[in-house]
Design an enzyme around this catalytic site. Structure first.
Site, PDB file in Angstrom:
ATOM      1  CB  SER A  72      -0.930   0.016   1.210  1.00  0.00           C
ATOM      2  OG  SER A  72      -0.173   0.052   2.406  1.00  0.00           O
ATOM      3  CE  LYS A 120      -2.246   1.248   5.284  1.00  0.00           C
ATOM      4  NZ  LYS A 120      -2.233   0.483   4.093  1.00  0.00           N
TER       5      LYS A 120
END
Length: 194
Positions: free
Chosen positions: A56, A100
């Site tokens: 991601s 993230k």
């Protein structure tokens, strides 16, 4: 008159096996114990090594990259927009920490429009981010104001990232630390901004 004395050469130990020394063994054990204690303290309170297990954050971080995570940064200052963090996701079945990027902090309002991200009405462009930014869960209604003490995070690989668009904002208490260095593989070594 004194009698002549005979001088004898001192006896030297043979060059065979050295004598067994408990003291040397004890010193080695003490050094190893000290190294273990220092390593544990550093890992618990200062820095830790983390392996990136998701895709991601591509291309910023690839799967199997190794990063150094500072646990000290957020003891002295709050997370900032743009920081790359490692955290325990606020989902019950998560078994590994996520990596993230912080998009908005407590008190800021985030909106997703036409595939773009807006924070407090201003479009946020992160050069490494790619893919269309779409809402992922119906329970998060945009514009969304991030509660105090929480952060809104997203992966740089927007199309293939399970992030705050899915599970909501992340409590600051769930943050393990800030990514400061990618050290493996060596050919991709990079220091991230502090």
């Amino acid at each position: 008159m004194a009698a002549p004395q005979t001088v004898t050469n001192p006896e030297y130990e043979s060059a065979g096996e050295p004598p067994f020394s408990w003291r040397a063994i004890l010193e080695i054990v003490q050094a190893l114990a000290l190294a273990v204690v220092i390593s544990v303290v550093l890992n618990l309170f200062v820095v830790q090594v983390t392996e990136v297990r998701q895709q991601s954050m591509r291309p910023t971080l690839e799967q199997n990259d190794r990063v150094l995570v500072s646990k000290l940064d957020y003891r002295f200052a709050p997370p900032l927009r743009g920081d790359i963090i490692v955290f325990n996701p606020p989902v019950p079945d998560a078994t590994i920490p996520y990596v993230k990027r912080v998009i908005a902090v407590g008190g800021e309002t985030i909106d997703l429009r036409n595939g773009n991200v807006f924070v407090n009405g201003q479009q946020v462009d992160i050069p490494q981010a790619h893919g269309t930014t779409q809402p992922q869960a119906p329970q998060i209604v945009y514009p969304f104001t991030v509660p105090d003490g929480q952060v809104f995070v997203m992966g740089d690989n927007r199309t293939f990232s399970s992030d705050s668009r899915t599970f909501g904002p992340v409590p600051v208490g769930n943050i393990i630390g800030k990514v400061i260095l990618r050290f493996w593989p060596f050919d991709r070594l990079v220091f991230f901004e502090w």
